[in-house]
Design a protein around this motif. Structure first.
Motif, PDB file in Angstrom:
ATOM      1  N   SER A 143       0.831  -1.213   0.000  1.00 47.47           N
ATOM      2  CA  SER A 143       0.000   0.000   0.000  1.00 47.47           C
ATOM      3  C   SER A 143       0.859   1.256   0.000  1.00 47.47           C
ATOM      4  CB  SER A 143      -0.923   0.001   1.223  1.00 47.47           C
ATOM      5  OG  SER A 143      -1.814  -1.088   1.200  1.00 47.47           O
ATOM      6  N   ILE A 144       1.936   1.254   0.785  1.00 43.52           N
ATOM      7  CA  ILE A 144       2.835   2.409   0.806  1.00 43.52           C
ATOM      8  C   ILE A 144       3.417   2.643  -0.583  1.00 43.52           C
ATOM      9  CG2 ILE A 144       5.036   3.279   1.695  1.00 43.52           C
ATOM     10  CD1 ILE A 144       4.358   1.795   4.331  1.00 43.52           C
ATOM     11  N   ALA A 145       3.873   1.568  -1.231  1.00 42.94           N
ATOM     12  CA  ALA A 145       4.441   1.710  -2.576  1.00 42.94           C
ATOM     13  C   ALA A 145       3.393   2.241  -3.550  1.00 42.94           C
ATOM     14  CB  ALA A 145       4.984   0.362  -3.050  1.00 42.94           C
ATOM     15  N   ASP A 146       2.159   1.736  -3.466  1.00 41.81           N
ATOM     16  CA  ASP A 146       1.099   2.210  -4.366  1.00 41.81           C
ATOM     17  C   ASP A 146       0.819   3.693  -4.151  1.00 41.81           C
ATOM     18  OD1 ASP A 146       0.845  -0.330  -5.396  1.00 41.81           O
ATOM     19  OD2 ASP A 146      -0.914  -0.852  -4.175  1.00 41.81           O
ATOM     20  N   ILE A 147       0.763   4.113  -2.875  1.00 38.81           N
ATOM     21  CA  ILE A 147       0.478   5.521  -2.577  1.00 38.81           C
ATOM     22  C   ILE A 147       1.575   6.418  -3.129  1.00 38.81           C
ATOM     23  CG2 ILE A 147       0.289   7.202  -0.686  1.00 38.81           C
ATOM     24  CD1 ILE A 147      -0.996   4.867   0.957  1.00 38.81           C
ATOM     25  N   VAL A 148       2.822   6.023  -2.950  1.00 34.69           N
ATOM     26  CA  VAL A 148       3.940   6.830  -3.456  1.00 34.69           C
ATOM     27  C   VAL A 148       3.889   6.894  -4.975  1.00 34.69           C
ATOM     28  CG1 VAL A 148       6.443   6.994  -3.632  1.00 34.69           C
ATOM     29  CG2 VAL A 148       5.390   6.367  -1.453  1.00 34.69           C
ATOM     30  N   HIS A 149       3.662   5.761  -5.642  1.00 33.63           N
ATOM     31  CA  HIS A 149       3.565   5.758  -7.111  1.00 33.63           C
ATOM     32  C   HIS A 149       2.412   6.639  -7.589  1.00 33.63           C
ATOM     33  CE1 HIS A 149       6.683   2.964  -8.315  1.00 33.63           C
ATOM     34  NE2 HIS A 149       6.258   2.031  -7.478  1.00 33.63           N
ATOM     35  N   GLU A 150       1.276   6.548  -6.935  1.00 33.37           N
ATOM     36  CA  GLU A 150       0.117   7.349  -7.350  1.00 33.37           C
ATOM     37  C   GLU A 150       0.374   8.840  -7.181  1.00 33.37           C
ATOM     38  OE1 GLU A 150      -3.022   5.818  -4.973  1.00 33.37           O
ATOM     39  OE2 GLU A 150      -3.092   3.876  -6.011  1.00 33.37           O
ATOM     40  N   LEU A 151       1.001   9.218  -6.081  1.00 36.97           N
ATOM     41  CA  LEU A 151       1.290  10.636  -5.870  1.00 36.97           C
ATOM     42  C   LEU A 151       2.332  11.133  -6.857  1.00 36.97           C
ATOM     43  CD1 LEU A 151       0.856  13.217  -4.301  1.00 36.97           C
ATOM     44  CD2 LEU A 151       2.429  12.375  -2.547  1.00 36.97           C
ATOM     45  N   ALA A 152       3.248  10.270  -7.254  1.00 33.37           N
ATOM     46  CA  ALA A 152       4.275  10.680  -8.212  1.00 33.37           C
ATOM     47  C   ALA A 152       3.710  10.896  -9.612  1.00 33.37           C
ATOM     48  CB  ALA A 152       5.377   9.622  -8.273  1.00 33.37           C
ATOM     49  N   ALA A 153       2.555  10.282  -9.889  1.00 33.00           N
ATOM     50  CA  ALA A 153       2.085  10.215 -11.274  1.00 33.00           C
ATOM     51  C   ALA A 153       1.093  11.287 -11.676  1.00 33.00           C
ATOM     52  CB  ALA A 153       1.462   8.839 -11.522  1.00 33.00           C
ATOM     53  N   ALA A 154       0.426  11.930 -10.713  1.00 33.11           N
ATOM     54  CA  ALA A 154      -0.681  12.813 -11.090  1.00 33.11           C
ATOM     55  C   ALA A 154      -0.666  14.094 -10.269  1.00 33.11           C
ATOM     56  CB  ALA A 154      -2.010  12.088 -10.886  1.00 33.11           C
TER      57      ALA A 154
ATOM     58  N   ASP B  17       3.245  23.227 -10.680  1.00 35.43           N
ATOM     59  CA  ASP B  17       4.605  23.461 -10.177  1.00 35.43           C
ATOM     60  C   ASP B  17       5.164  22.231  -9.471  1.00 35.43           C
ATOM     61  OD1 ASP B  17       4.488  26.112 -11.021  1.00 35.43           O
ATOM     62  OD2 ASP B  17       3.718  26.814  -9.078  1.00 35.43           O
ATOM     63  N   LEU B  18       4.291  21.498  -8.801  1.00 33.32           N
ATOM     64  CA  LEU B  18       4.743  20.401  -7.953  1.00 33.32           C
ATOM     65  C   LEU B  18       4.971  19.104  -8.714  1.00 33.32           C
ATOM     66  CD1 LEU B  18       2.392  20.897  -4.870  1.00 33.32           C
ATOM     67  CD2 LEU B  18       4.740  21.673  -5.137  1.00 33.32           C
ATOM     68  N   LEU B  19       4.419  18.988  -9.897  1.00 31.80           N
ATOM     69  CA  LEU B  19       4.439  17.702 -10.584  1.00 31.80           C
ATOM     70  C   LEU B  19       5.854  17.206 -10.870  1.00 31.80           C
ATOM     71  CD1 LEU B  19       2.421  15.622 -11.446  1.00 31.80           C
ATOM     72  CD2 LEU B  19       2.258  16.739 -13.691  1.00 31.80           C
ATOM     73  N   SER B  20       6.742  18.112 -11.261  1.00 29.65           N
ATOM     74  CA  SER B  20       8.121  17.682 -11.544  1.00 29.65           C
ATOM     75  C   SER B  20       8.815  17.208 -10.270  1.00 29.65           C
ATOM     76  CB  SER B  20       8.915  18.828 -12.181  1.00 29.65           C
ATOM     77  OG  SER B  20       9.048  19.924 -11.279  1.00 29.65           O
ATOM     78  N   VAL B  21       8.495  17.845  -9.141  1.00 30.08           N
ATOM     79  CA  VAL B  21       9.065  17.420  -7.858  1.00 30.08           C
ATOM     80  C   VAL B  21       8.524  16.041  -7.491  1.00 30.08           C
ATOM     81  CG1 VAL B  21       9.096  17.932  -5.385  1.00 30.08           C
ATOM     82  CG2 VAL B  21       9.434  19.764  -7.053  1.00 30.08           C
ATOM     83  N   GLN B  22       7.234  15.813  -7.701  1.00 34.57           N
ATOM     84  CA  GLN B  22       6.649  14.504  -7.421  1.00 34.57           C
ATOM     85  C   GLN B  22       7.333  13.416  -8.251  1.00 34.57           C
ATOM     86  OE1 GLN B  22       2.633  16.963  -7.511  1.00 34.57           O
ATOM     87  NE2 GLN B  22       2.185  14.792  -7.729  1.00 34.57           N
ATOM     88  N   HIS B  23       7.537  13.686  -9.542  1.00 39.38           N
ATOM     89  CA  HIS B  23       8.200  12.712 -10.417  1.00 39.38           C
ATOM     90  C   HIS B  23       9.624  12.419  -9.962  1.00 39.38           C
ATOM     91  CE1 HIS B  23       4.840  12.759 -13.012  1.00 39.38           C
ATOM     92  NE2 HIS B  23       5.173  13.778 -13.791  1.00 39.38           N
ATOM     93  N   THR B  24      10.326  13.462  -9.507  1.00 42.45           N
ATOM     94  CA  THR B  24      11.764  13.335  -9.235  1.00 42.45           C
ATOM     95  C   THR B  24      12.062  12.658  -7.910  1.00 42.45           C
ATOM     96  OG1 THR B  24      12.190  15.335 -10.522  1.00 42.45           O
ATOM     97  CG2 THR B  24      13.921  14.627  -8.998  1.00 42.45           C
ATOM     98  N   TYR B  25      11.290  12.976  -6.877  1.00 42.77           N
ATOM     99  CA  TYR B  25      11.684  12.564  -5.521  1.00 42.77           C
ATOM    100  C   TYR B  25      10.814  11.470  -4.895  1.00 42.77           C
ATOM    101  CZ  TYR B  25      14.351  16.849  -6.000  1.00 42.77           C
ATOM    102  OH  TYR B  25      15.198  17.825  -6.446  1.00 42.77           O
ATOM    103  N   LEU B  26       9.668  11.166  -5.482  1.00 41.87           N
ATOM    104  CA  LEU B  26       8.855  10.060  -4.969  1.00 41.87           C
ATOM    105  C   LEU B  26       9.243   8.807  -5.741  1.00 41.87           C
ATOM    106  CD1 LEU B  26       5.410  11.851  -4.531  1.00 41.87           C
ATOM    107  CD2 LEU B  26       7.205  11.481  -2.843  1.00 41.87           C
TER     108      LEU B  26
END
Length: 448
Positions: free
Chosen positions: A330-341, A400-409
């Motif tokens: 679940s933790i991995a899914d949450i991190v992937h989902e937040l990184a993607a959208a 603004d945040l999307l690139s940060v989500q992609h890079t660090y999550l």
């Protein structure tokens, strides 16, 4: 009929008290905030050195604690009476790269606090009896820690993340280090500390002129400060896992680290906001999924941890052993989902409001302002950094945040530390890491 007033969408203007800085004859900076409404005063002496600069693990932590227990002129009872009968406190805190001595008391006792700190630091009472007492106390606490699943998970994460670097070791060292400390080693640690670069911080209802006149000779007998040597490069080890084995454990505790950035990086404020959305408070995604929806845990959180030479985002939670595998999935899914959208507007607004409120609550007292200055001093930040970061945070948009989500999550870059039953963890953790190894905790181990 009652109605709920709408939430404010206006930008909040952060105005911090003015920070004044003077420089003493030896280059020591004195950082002062006059807070006239405070009845208390806080003074800090910060030395820029620690275990990370090459001293024996734990030596500086032991030495700093011993300095606050007695002096050359006063034994432990006399020293405690001297401080406490005025309602004052003097304490030491040690990190891998800094030692901080903090004095607090009524503003009318400011001169006394300065004199007491001067005696504490300038007339050390390093003593064999006190050293043996402190060894016994901290070795006992180390044994207690090794029975604490949360502490073990944190240790496992640091071993996985930092390997043999000093950031992978306890600030106090391990039990083997503790047993080997000598008075000679404590004096070496003391000489290292007093030769390091230093800063003084003072907050309270005092004018800068009064502060300057009072602290001018606080460190007058100390050597001219010189920079401490740079530590070995910090290289976080990605995609590894360490399981602290506890046979028959009924609980699994996760401590997971992802690479992050520090205060000086342009992504810092945005990453802080993303980390808050992930797990920074009770409306965050980790909390809502693992506690509210699945009822696996009392809490699940994430936090951006910035050290002098490293930064990581940490995810922590504790679940029943039977939920170990699904919790990590679940933790991995949450991190992937937040990184993607992109983050929805309302969710982003809530996280911003939480961070603003938290910051304001941390700047109310003289002591809290001193802590904020300490952060700036240790990390060489301008005083305007904090207000500027909050403005950047408020101005951030989902785009603004999307690139940060992609890079660090990045679950493919995280380091997993976990404590629990190995038979329930090795395969589950192995699916989310490039390699997993079992660590059987021993209070006297030297693995770190």
């Amino acid at each position: 009929m009652y109605s709920t007033p709408p939430l404010s969408n206006s930008r909040f203007q952060i105005i911090l008290p003015e920070l004044q800085t003077i420089t003493l004859y030896d280059g020591t900076r004195v950082n002062i905030i006059e807070k006239p409404t405070a009845g208390l005063v806080t003074i800090k002496v910060i030395f820029h050195t620690g275990n990370v600069n090459g001293t024996v693990p734990g030596a500086i932590a032991f030495m700093a604690e011993l300095l606050t227990r007695r002096t050359k002129c006063k034994d432990a009872v006399q020293w405690n009476t001297y401080i406490e009968q005025r309602g004052c406190t003097i304490a030491a805190t040690t990190s891998h790269s800094n030692v901080v001595f903090t004095g607090t008391g009524l503003a009318e006792h400011f001169s006394f606090l300065v004199d007491a700190l001067g005696e504490c630091l300038g007339q050390p009472g390093l003593n064999e009896i006190e050293l043996e007492r402190l060894k016994l106390q901290w070795i006992t606490e180390a044994h207690i820690n090794h029975s604490d699943p949360e502490w073990l998970a944190g240790r496992a994460m640091h071993i996985a993340c930092y390997g043999n670097h000093r950031y992978g070791t306890p600030v106090r060292g391990n039990v083997v280090n503790m047993e080997e400390h000598t008075i000679q080693g404590q004096w070496e640690a003391y000489r290292t500390m007093v030769s390091a670069q230093r800063d003084i911080v003072v907050t309270g209802p005092l004018s800068s002129d009064d502060v300057a006149a009072t602290v001018r000779n606080l460190l007058h007998d100390f050597p001219t400060p010189r920079p401490s040597g740079l530590p070995d490069d910090v290289r976080e080890v990605p995609h590894t896992a360490v399981v602290a084995g506890i046979p028959d454990a009924l609980q699994t505790v996760y401590s997971i680290a992802m690479p992050a950035v520090g205060y000086h990086h342009p992504d810092y404020a945005r990453l802080l906001l993303v980390t808050t959305v992930l797990g920074g408070y009770s409306l965050a995604r980790l909390f809502m999924e693992l506690r509210e929806r699945k009822a696996y845990t009392y809490g699940a959180y994430s936090e951006l941890i910035v050290r002098r030479y490293s930064a990581i985002t940490i995810i922590t939670t504790a679940v029943g052993s039977e939920y170990s595998a699904d919790a990590l999935d679940s933790i991995a899914d949450i991190v992937h989902e937040l990184a993607a959208a992109p983050i929805p507007a309302e969710e982003l607004h809530n996280a911003k409001q939480f961070l603003l409120g938290e910051f304001l609550r941390r700047t109310e007292t003289a002591g809290q302002l001193a802590d904020l200055i300490q952060t700036g001093v240790i990390h060489e930040l301008p005083w305007s950094f904090f207000a500027d970061s909050l403005q950047h945070l408020q101005n951030a948009t989902p785009e603004d945040l999307l690139s940060v989500q992609h890079t660090y999550l990045t679950p493919d870059q995280w380091s997993i530390g976990v404590s629990g039953n190995p038979s329930q963890l090795m395969d589950a953790v192995g699916r989310h890491s490039g390699g997993v190894r079992l660590w059987e905790p021993d209070v006297s181990d030297t693995e770190e």
